[in-house]
Motif scaffolding. Structure first.
Motif, mmCIF file in Angstrom:
data_model
loop_
_atom_site.group_PDB
_atom_site.id
_atom_site.type_symbol
_atom_site.label_atom_id
_atom_site.label_comp_id
_atom_site.label_asym_id
_atom_site.label_seq_id
_atom_site.Cartn_x
_atom_site.Cartn_y
_atom_site.Cartn_z
ATOM 1 N N PRO A 223 0.824 -1.217 0.000
ATOM 2 C CA PRO A 223 0.000 0.000 0.000
ATOM 3 C C PRO A 223 0.854 1.261 0.000
ATOM 4 N N ALA A 224 0.294 2.337 -0.512
ATOM 5 C CA ALA A 224 0.995 3.630 -0.491
ATOM 6 C C ALA A 224 1.314 4.012 0.944
ATOM 7 N N GLY A 225 2.454 4.646 1.125
ATOM 8 C CA GLY A 225 2.880 5.054 2.458
ATOM 9 C C GLY A 225 3.688 6.335 2.394
ATOM 10 N N ALA A 226 4.268 6.721 3.519
ATOM 11 C CA ALA A 226 5.041 7.959 3.606
ATOM 12 C C ALA A 226 6.108 7.799 4.682
ATOM 13 N N MET A 227 7.074 8.714 4.660
ATOM 14 C CA MET A 227 8.155 8.697 5.644
ATOM 15 C C MET A 227 8.420 10.130 6.095
ATOM 16 N N LEU A 228 8.818 10.279 7.347
ATOM 17 C CA LEU A 228 8.998 11.601 7.938
ATOM 18 C C LEU A 228 10.303 11.647 8.717
ATOM 19 N N ALA A 229 11.187 12.587 8.346
ATOM 20 C CA ALA A 229 12.409 12.826 9.117
ATOM 21 C C ALA A 229 12.072 13.739 10.292
ATOM 22 N N SER A 231 13.444 15.572 13.963
ATOM 23 C CA SER A 231 14.610 15.999 14.754
ATOM 24 C C SER A 231 14.416 15.637 16.221
ATOM 25 N N LEU A 232 14.400 14.339 16.503
ATOM 26 C CA LEU A 232 14.274 13.827 17.860
ATOM 27 C C LEU A 232 15.162 12.592 17.998
ATOM 28 N N PRO A 233 15.659 12.299 19.222
ATOM 29 C CA PRO A 233 16.435 11.074 19.430
ATOM 30 C C PRO A 233 15.530 9.848 19.417
ATOM 31 N N GLU A 234 16.154 8.684 19.297
ATOM 32 C CA GLU A 234 15.399 7.438 19.224
ATOM 33 C C GLU A 234 14.546 7.222 20.468
ATOM 34 N N THR A 235 15.059 7.589 21.634
ATOM 35 C CA THR A 235 14.293 7.392 22.864
ATOM 36 C C THR A 235 13.003 8.197 22.851
ATOM 37 N N ALA A 236 13.023 9.380 22.207
ATOM 38 C CA ALA A 236 11.830 10.222 22.165
ATOM 39 C C ALA A 236 10.821 9.724 21.142
ATOM 40 N N VAL A 237 11.294 9.212 19.996
ATOM 41 C CA VAL A 237 10.348 8.770 18.972
ATOM 42 C C VAL A 237 9.716 7.430 19.335
ATOM 43 N N ALA A 238 10.312 6.717 20.286
ATOM 44 C CA ALA A 238 9.730 5.425 20.677
ATOM 45 C C ALA A 238 8.288 5.596 21.144
ATOM 46 N N GLY A 239 7.984 6.725 21.765
ATOM 47 C CA GLY A 239 6.625 6.963 22.235
ATOM 48 C C GLY A 239 5.670 7.396 21.139
ATOM 49 N N LEU A 240 6.182 7.598 19.919
ATOM 50 C CA LEU A 240 5.341 8.028 18.795
ATOM 51 C C LEU A 240 4.925 6.870 17.901
ATOM 52 N N LEU A 241 5.459 5.679 18.178
ATOM 53 C CA LEU A 241 5.229 4.535 17.288
ATOM 54 C C LEU A 241 3.879 3.897 17.584
ATOM 55 N N ALA A 242 2.836 4.595 17.188
ATOM 56 C CA ALA A 242 1.475 4.080 17.337
ATOM 57 C C ALA A 242 0.779 4.182 15.988
ATOM 58 N N ASP A 243 -0.414 3.604 15.902
ATOM 59 C CA ASP A 243 -1.210 3.681 14.676
ATOM 60 C C ASP A 243 -0.455 3.151 13.460
ATOM 61 N N GLY A 244 0.325 2.079 13.662
ATOM 62 C CA GLY A 244 1.015 1.452 12.539
ATOM 63 C C GLY A 244 2.296 2.124 12.120
ATOM 64 N N ALA A 261 1.618 4.512 7.093
ATOM 65 C CA ALA A 261 0.539 4.996 6.225
ATOM 66 C C ALA A 261 0.581 6.513 6.112
ATOM 67 N N GLY A 262 0.204 7.013 4.938
ATOM 68 C CA GLY A 262 0.300 8.436 4.682
ATOM 69 C C GLY A 262 -0.500 9.290 5.636
ATOM 70 N N GLU A 263 -1.719 8.854 5.985
ATOM 71 C CA GLU A 263 -2.556 9.643 6.888
ATOM 72 C C GLU A 263 -1.943 9.755 8.273
ATOM 73 N N ALA A 264 -1.404 8.645 8.751
ATOM 74 C CA ALA A 264 -0.801 8.659 10.085
ATOM 75 C C ALA A 264 0.453 9.528 10.117
ATOM 76 N N ILE A 265 1.245 9.474 9.042
ATOM 77 C CA ILE A 265 2.452 10.297 8.969
ATOM 78 C C ILE A 265 2.087 11.774 8.919
ATOM 79 N N GLU A 266 1.064 12.131 8.154
ATOM 80 C CA GLU A 266 0.669 13.531 8.051
ATOM 81 C C GLU A 266 0.123 14.048 9.384
ATOM 82 N N GLU A 267 -0.645 13.234 10.073
ATOM 83 C CA GLU A 267 -1.153 13.633 11.382
ATOM 84 C C GLU A 267 0.000 13.845 12.361
#
Length: 569
Positions: A223-229, A231-244, A261-267
């Motif tokens: 399925p179509a998807g997206a990626m987002l760079a 500016s946070l360390p790995e420990t901080a982004v660990a709490g963002l890994l929800a909704d796939g 998924a694109g919608e989750a990345i945009e949100e």
């Protein structure tokens, strides 16, 4: 010291046929220029090859020129001459291969037309891939003038992006091998590791292109998807890994990439931007290294099991750990399945490189890995891009020759005999203009308690300095351009903004933003600050096309910028 003064500069004349280094003082540059002016019959390639026979010295200079007339012009243009100093010994060279996101139509086309090795490799790969792709890859890499719109449409497909990037980077590496530039270590980012593995002998070229082609085709089915760079360390982004959402890469201590998924990345982008976190969407249409790939992993494993593997003959760093490849690791088909799905740990690789005195050459159509290496601590003057940026205006061959020159400035060993290839005519070029004078300053005699008389001035140095003595270079890294003070209000304003972003002072008019440690996120911030300071909407492309202070300042309105901070105080 007189010996240091006499070794003040090294210069190289570079032509489209070949080039080589030679120790030159400033007066030697003038002698070479005068000699070329008096000998219109000479071939610049013979001049370069003759200079290459001589022993290089610690202080070095090179320039790139297309022919004799261009060389004469370059010898009179300081902005076309690049200077460096290497105390001796051999610096290790690292080839770095970027992944998805840097591709563009006609990448490497100039090299295809000008470099025999590059052309032969691309031709071989295009034949190997023709049946799998159902088209000639050269229609994307070297399209006809009226074929660009169709090539743009096709290159948006993952099944074509990945083989096109692999072939481009592999052909560039093979071209540098043929030019006498070989790496001591390699590292790739995602798809780029396939190039490193193939060059290391892990699998044959035929197996590599088939595996890359299968990888691209399977990714296109997801399925179509997206990626987002972010500016946070790995420990901080660990709490963002929800909704796939998945962690796709750890590129620097405080720079990660999330995928899904694109919608989750945009949100997530909207939420982080509202919180003041810098983030940037990547130019992709699929969620690489995310759960979106899970449905095709088993089928990719079937392709990976059909490949014949060997232990690497050249060392390289693995994406899964960031460290060196271990015995039995990359010869297991399961490794390549994990490599497709798990995060790329480039930050660990960059940290290892920063601990060593290495020079990193990025072999691909972008400058992202060089920027990440600088963030990890690799010195700006020891990061070199071997291919022009998609938004750059330099031609491909000049960029590659310029890269070899910058590598040599940094202490990389180049096999000049292989670089030139073939015989050349011997020429009576000017010799060293070493001055046989004594420069020792005797101390003034003391009499009683009187203050000592001032010492007589030393004999004037025949070598002009790179920068005025008033420049405090304590915070200025070693770069290949001499310091030239900004000369207009626009240049002063741009230099001040660079100092704010890069933390470097002084900034010269000819300095390169990316050589000083700039990267795409900082380029975006530069554009934002220019808009805030001057009310000028500078296109981001302008930073990549003319990445010097003078170049960017030339694009600003002639009415002039607002006064700098120094002027306001």
């Amino acid at each position: 010291r007189s010996d240091q003064i006499c070794r003040a500069m090294v210069a190289s004349t570079i032509s489209r046929s070949g080039w080589a280094p030679r120790s030159l003082s400033w007066s030697r540059c003038s002698r070479i220029r005068d000699w070329l002016g008096a000998h219109p019959e000479v071939d610049i390639a013979d001049v370069a090859a003759n200079l290459g026979r001589r022993q290089p010295m610690a202080h070095r200079r090179f320039l790139v020129a297309a022919d004799r007339a261009d060389a004469l012009a370059a010898l009179d243009a300081p902005q076309r001459q690049f200077t460096g100093a290497h105390p001796g010994g051999r610096r290790a060279l690292v080839f770095a291969f970027p992944g998805h996101g840097a591709q563009h139509v006609a990448m490497g086309a100039g090299l295809y037309h000008a470099e025999p090795t590059y052309r032969a490799v691309v031709d071989e790969c295009a034949e190997l891939l023709h049946d799998d792709l159902g088209l000639d890859l050269r229609t994307l890499l070297c399209p006809a003038p009226d074929g660009h719109p169709e090539a743009e449409r096709l290159l948006a497909r993952p099944r074509l992006i990945q083989p096109a990037l692999f072939v481009t980077e592999y052909a560039l590496a093979r071209s540098l091998f043929a030019r006498g530039v070989t790496p001591d270590l390699m590292v790739g980012h995602s798809l780029g590791e396939y190039v490193a593995a193939c060059l290391a002998g892990v699998f044959s070229l035929a197996d590599a292109v088939r595996l890359v082609s299968a990888r691209g085709e399977l990714v296109e089915r997801t399925p179509a998807g997206a990626m987002l760079a972010v500016s946070l360390p790995e420990t901080a982004v660990a709490g963002l890994l929800a909704d796939g959402l998945s962690l796709a890469a750890v590129n620097a201590p405080e720079l990660c990439v999330l995928s899904g998924a694109g919608e989750a990345i945009e949100e997530l982008r909207r939420r982080l931007t509202a919180d003041g976190v810098e983030c940037r969407p990547l130019r992709v249409t699929r969620g690489y290294h995310s759960a979106l790939l899970d449905p095709v992993l088993d089928e990719f494993a079937d392709h990976a099991r059909r490949v014949t593997y060997h232990e690497p003959e050249r060392p390289y760093l693995t994406n899964l750990t960031g460290g060196p490849v271990t015995p039995g690791q990359v010869t297991d088909p399961v490794y390549w399945v994990r490599h497709m799905r798990e995060p790329v740990r480039f930050a660990e690789s960059a940290a290892l490189l920063a601990e060593q005195d290495v020079v990193l050459a990025e072999l691909g159509p972008g400058h992202a890995l060089g920027g990440l290496a600088r963030l990890a601590g690799v010195r700006p003057g020891q990061v070199v891009a071997a291919m022009r940026h998609p938004r750059g205006d330099a031609d491909d061959l000049t960029t590659m020759l310029d890269a070899v020159g910058r590598l040599w400035l940094s202490g990389v060993q180049v096999d000049w005999q292989r670089f030139h290839g073939g015989p050349c005519h011997r020429l009576p070029l000017p010799g060293y203009p070493f001055e046989r004078h004594r420069y020792w300053v005797d101390p003034a005699p003391r009499t009683g308690t009187a203050d000592p008389a001032p010492a007589p001035p030393a004999a004037a140095s025949p070598i002009a300095p790179d920068a005025p003595e008033s420049v405090d270079a304590a915070n200025r890294p070693a770069v290949s351009t001499a310091y030239v003070a900004p000369s207009t209000p626009a240049q002063e304003c741009v230099a001040e903004l660079w100092t704010e972003l890069l933390g470097i002072r002084p900034i010269g008019a000819l300095d390169n933003f990316f050589e000083l440690g700039g990267h795409s996120l900082l380029a975006t911030q530069l554009v934002v600050r220019l808009r805030a300071r001057l009310g000028v909407a500078l296109p981001l492309e302008a930073v990549f096309a003319t990445p010097t202070v003078a170049g960017i300042a030339a694009t600003l309105p002639e009415t002039g910028p607002a006064p700098t901070a120094a002027a306001r105080q």
